[in-house]
Design a protein around this motif. Structure first.
Motif, mmCIF file in Angstrom:
data_model
loop_
_atom_site.group_PDB
_atom_site.id
_atom_site.type_symbol
_atom_site.label_atom_id
_atom_site.label_comp_id
_atom_site.label_asym_id
_atom_site.label_seq_id
_atom_site.Cartn_x
_atom_site.Cartn_y
_atom_site.Cartn_z
ATOM 1 N N GLU A 46 0.838 -1.211 0.000
ATOM 2 C CA GLU A 46 0.000 0.000 0.000
ATOM 3 C C GLU A 46 0.870 1.259 0.000
ATOM 4 N N GLY A 47 1.928 1.234 0.790
ATOM 5 C CA GLY A 47 2.941 2.274 0.697
ATOM 6 C C GLY A 47 2.661 3.589 1.378
ATOM 7 N N GLU A 48 1.507 3.757 1.983
ATOM 8 C CA GLU A 48 1.216 5.010 2.676
ATOM 9 C C GLU A 48 0.123 4.799 3.704
ATOM 10 N N VAL A 49 0.045 5.756 4.653
ATOM 11 C CA VAL A 49 -0.973 5.698 5.691
ATOM 12 C C VAL A 49 -1.220 7.116 6.188
ATOM 13 N N MET A 50 -2.490 7.427 6.473
ATOM 14 C CA MET A 50 -2.881 8.761 6.924
ATOM 15 C C MET A 50 -3.500 8.685 8.317
ATOM 16 N N LEU A 51 -3.015 9.534 9.223
ATOM 17 C CA LEU A 51 -3.516 9.626 10.593
ATOM 18 C C LEU A 51 -4.204 10.969 10.795
ATOM 19 N N TYR A 52 -5.407 10.939 11.373
ATOM 20 C CA TYR A 52 -6.063 12.135 11.888
ATOM 21 C C TYR A 52 -5.883 12.121 13.402
ATOM 22 N N SER A 53 -5.428 13.243 13.985
ATOM 23 C CA SER A 53 -5.151 13.246 15.416
ATOM 24 C C SER A 53 -5.218 14.649 15.994
ATOM 25 N N SER A 54 -5.592 14.733 17.273
ATOM 26 C CA SER A 54 -5.542 16.000 18.003
ATOM 27 C C SER A 54 -4.312 16.094 18.904
ATOM 28 N N GLN A 55 -3.388 15.167 18.761
ATOM 29 C CA GLN A 55 -2.109 15.257 19.481
ATOM 30 C C GLN A 55 -1.322 16.467 18.995
ATOM 31 N N LYS A 56 -0.333 16.908 19.771
ATOM 32 C CA LYS A 56 0.410 18.096 19.353
ATOM 33 C C LYS A 56 1.340 17.761 18.180
ATOM 34 N N PRO A 57 1.552 18.720 17.284
ATOM 35 C CA PRO A 57 2.314 18.452 16.058
ATOM 36 C C PRO A 57 3.719 17.922 16.303
ATOM 37 N N ALA A 58 4.410 18.408 17.325
ATOM 38 C CA ALA A 58 5.787 17.950 17.555
ATOM 39 C C ALA A 58 5.825 16.447 17.803
ATOM 40 N N ASN A 59 4.859 15.934 18.566
ATOM 41 C CA ASN A 59 4.821 14.500 18.834
ATOM 42 C C ASN A 59 4.409 13.712 17.598
ATOM 43 N N LEU A 60 3.514 14.269 16.799
ATOM 44 C CA LEU A 60 3.122 13.594 15.567
ATOM 45 C C LEU A 60 4.269 13.561 14.561
ATOM 46 N N GLU A 61 5.047 14.616 14.510
ATOM 47 C CA GLU A 61 6.238 14.611 13.650
ATOM 48 C C GLU A 61 7.229 13.554 14.120
ATOM 49 N N ALA A 62 7.384 13.433 15.450
ATOM 50 C CA ALA A 62 8.284 12.413 15.992
ATOM 51 C C ALA A 62 7.780 11.018 15.655
ATOM 52 N N LEU A 63 6.451 10.826 15.723
ATOM 53 C CA LEU A 63 5.867 9.533 15.368
ATOM 54 C C LEU A 63 6.118 9.223 13.898
ATOM 55 N N LYS A 64 5.914 10.185 13.035
ATOM 56 C CA LYS A 64 6.147 9.996 11.600
ATOM 57 C C LYS A 64 7.582 9.562 11.329
ATOM 58 N N ALA A 65 8.536 10.247 11.952
ATOM 59 C CA ALA A 65 9.947 9.928 11.734
ATOM 60 C C ALA A 65 10.273 8.519 12.222
ATOM 61 N N ALA A 66 9.770 8.174 13.406
ATOM 62 C CA ALA A 66 10.064 6.864 13.974
ATOM 63 C C ALA A 66 9.400 5.750 13.155
ATOM 64 N N PHE A 67 8.156 5.979 12.738
ATOM 65 C CA PHE A 67 7.436 4.960 11.967
ATOM 66 C C PHE A 67 8.107 4.727 10.616
ATOM 67 N N GLU A 68 8.462 5.793 9.927
ATOM 68 C CA GLU A 68 9.071 5.642 8.611
ATOM 69 C C GLU A 68 10.476 5.042 8.707
ATOM 70 N N SER A 69 11.141 5.229 9.849
ATOM 71 C CA SER A 69 12.424 4.566 10.052
ATOM 72 C C SER A 69 12.245 3.057 10.190
ATOM 73 N N GLU A 70 11.172 2.666 10.876
ATOM 74 C CA GLU A 70 10.884 1.244 11.071
ATOM 75 C C GLU A 70 10.287 0.604 9.817
ATOM 76 N N TYR A 71 9.474 1.384 9.095
ATOM 77 C CA TYR A 71 8.800 0.874 7.896
ATOM 78 C C TYR A 71 9.100 1.819 6.717
ATOM 79 N N PRO A 72 10.302 1.736 6.172
ATOM 80 C CA PRO A 72 10.708 2.702 5.133
ATOM 81 C C PRO A 72 9.906 2.621 3.845
ATOM 82 N N GLU A 73 9.147 1.538 3.660
ATOM 83 C CA GLU A 73 8.345 1.424 2.442
ATOM 84 C C GLU A 73 6.974 2.083 2.579
ATOM 85 N N ILE A 74 6.667 2.598 3.786
ATOM 86 C CA ILE A 74 5.358 3.214 4.027
ATOM 87 C C ILE A 74 5.560 4.679 4.409
ATOM 88 N N THR A 75 4.958 5.569 3.667
ATOM 89 C CA THR A 75 5.001 6.993 3.976
ATOM 90 C C THR A 75 3.820 7.345 4.870
#
Length: 343
Positions: A46-75
């Protein structure tokens, strides 16, 4: 200005994904019927995933970086907004069968309660991390649909240039010296904030908020806005703000402390049943519940696993708001009462 550009970019990404989802035909979706390894393989396709969240942006950016490091084929992409902004999008996408979001992370207890009971919006969660002993599934999952992911625990906040001696209890802000320099969040239409206002009145006195109102507080749309105003010096104190862990670590002139009876609200996460990337959605939720995901998400928040760096509490210890007292009608009623006092 940077935040506005970032939000615009994210919304643009959402539109692009929306076009892609529409072209694929929409309708209910589900992960492949197979092993977890097969789900991960399908997620990579599938190669991508979209999250809707009310968490603060800094933590969501950290989640994005960590997730893409673990799953480099999924944006991973995300759209950040308040529950009253995000929940109607989820409802519309479900009604039309044209999903944009794959995963939805929210705090609105009444919405969660209704959605979990009806099963209208969710696909059953299959993430293996749900069954990790340290996660405590029985205390953390609602009807196999919503997984406890994080919790906001709210603190006293102050600007250290303006208040060098700090605060120790919410009543400390009721001081004429802070007239016009108190920051509060607007609870209109937001069930979790309505619950917070009621908690403060029950805990610190039924006249607490009327005394605050007499000092002419500045009103912000979210706790994030309050934190930014403390950092800039626009306000001096706040009775309820996210723990300012990130801000303190960056050298901002702010500090925070948990009161003796802190209030908090949990975030629950669902995989949407019109998700255009149903396998990647399950993989993202599983990652959010693991050590790396929890570390990324919970700087300044309560984590669902023990010993998470930067977390300030354990999410399972936060009491779920009373949904019977947070129906849409009661939230509207309180919002009107709040407006009469503060506006």
């Amino acid at each position: 200005m940077k935040l506005s550009r970032a939000v615009t970019a994210l919304l643009s990404a959402a539109v692009v994904l929306g076009v892609s989802a529409c072209s694929s035909g929409g309708g209910a979706t589900a992960p492949v019927d197979g092993s977890w390894d097969e789900i991960v393989a399908a997620a990579n396709e599938e190669g991508e995933v979209m999250l809707y969240s009310s968490q603060k942006p800094a933590n969501l950016e950290a989640l994005k970086a960590a997730f893409e490091s673990e799953y480099p084929e999924i944006t991973m992409s995300f759209v950040r907004g308040t529950d009253p902004e995000i929940n109607p999008r989820v409802e519309t996408e479900n009604k039309t069968g044209k999903g944009i979001a794959d995963v939805h992370m929210l705090t609105d207890a009444a919405w969660i309660d209704i959605a979990a009971k009806s099963g209208t919006y969710s696909t059953d969660l299959v993430a293996p991390n749900l069954d990790a002993p340290e996660y405590d599934r029985s205390a953390s999952v609602i009807d196999d649909k919503f997984a406890l992911t994080s919790a906001a625990v709210f603190a006293l906040g102050w600007n250290t240039d303006a208040v060098p001696d700090g605060l120790s209890k919410p009543e400390d802000i009721i001081n004429p010296a802070y007239s016009g320099k108190i920051g509060i969040v607007n609870p209109t239409g937001i069930a979790s904030y309505v619950d917070m206002y009621r908690f403060y009145a029950d805990t610190y006195g039924q006249d607490f908020w009327s005394q605050v109102a007499e000092l002419g507080p500045r009103v912000y749309p979210s706790a994030l806005g309050v934190a930014q105003a403390l950092t800039s010096g626009e306000i001096s104190v706040a009775p309820s703000v996210q723990p300012l862990v990130t801000e303190v670590d960056s050298g901002a002139p702010v500090d925070w402390a948990l009161p003796s009876s802190p209030w908090g609200t949990p975030w629950y996460t669902q995989v949407l049943n019109v998700a255009p990337h149903p396998n990647a959605a399950q993989v993202l939720v599983n990652f959010m519940l693991g050590q790396e995901g929890q570390t990324a998400l919970n700087s300044g928040y309560a984590a669902v696993l023990p010993d998470i760096p930067g977390a300030v509490a354990r999410a399972q210890e936060i009491t779920m708001p009373n949904t019977a007292d947070l129906t849409p009608d009661k939230v509207r009623e309180y919002s009107q009462q709040w407006s009469e006092v503060f506006q």
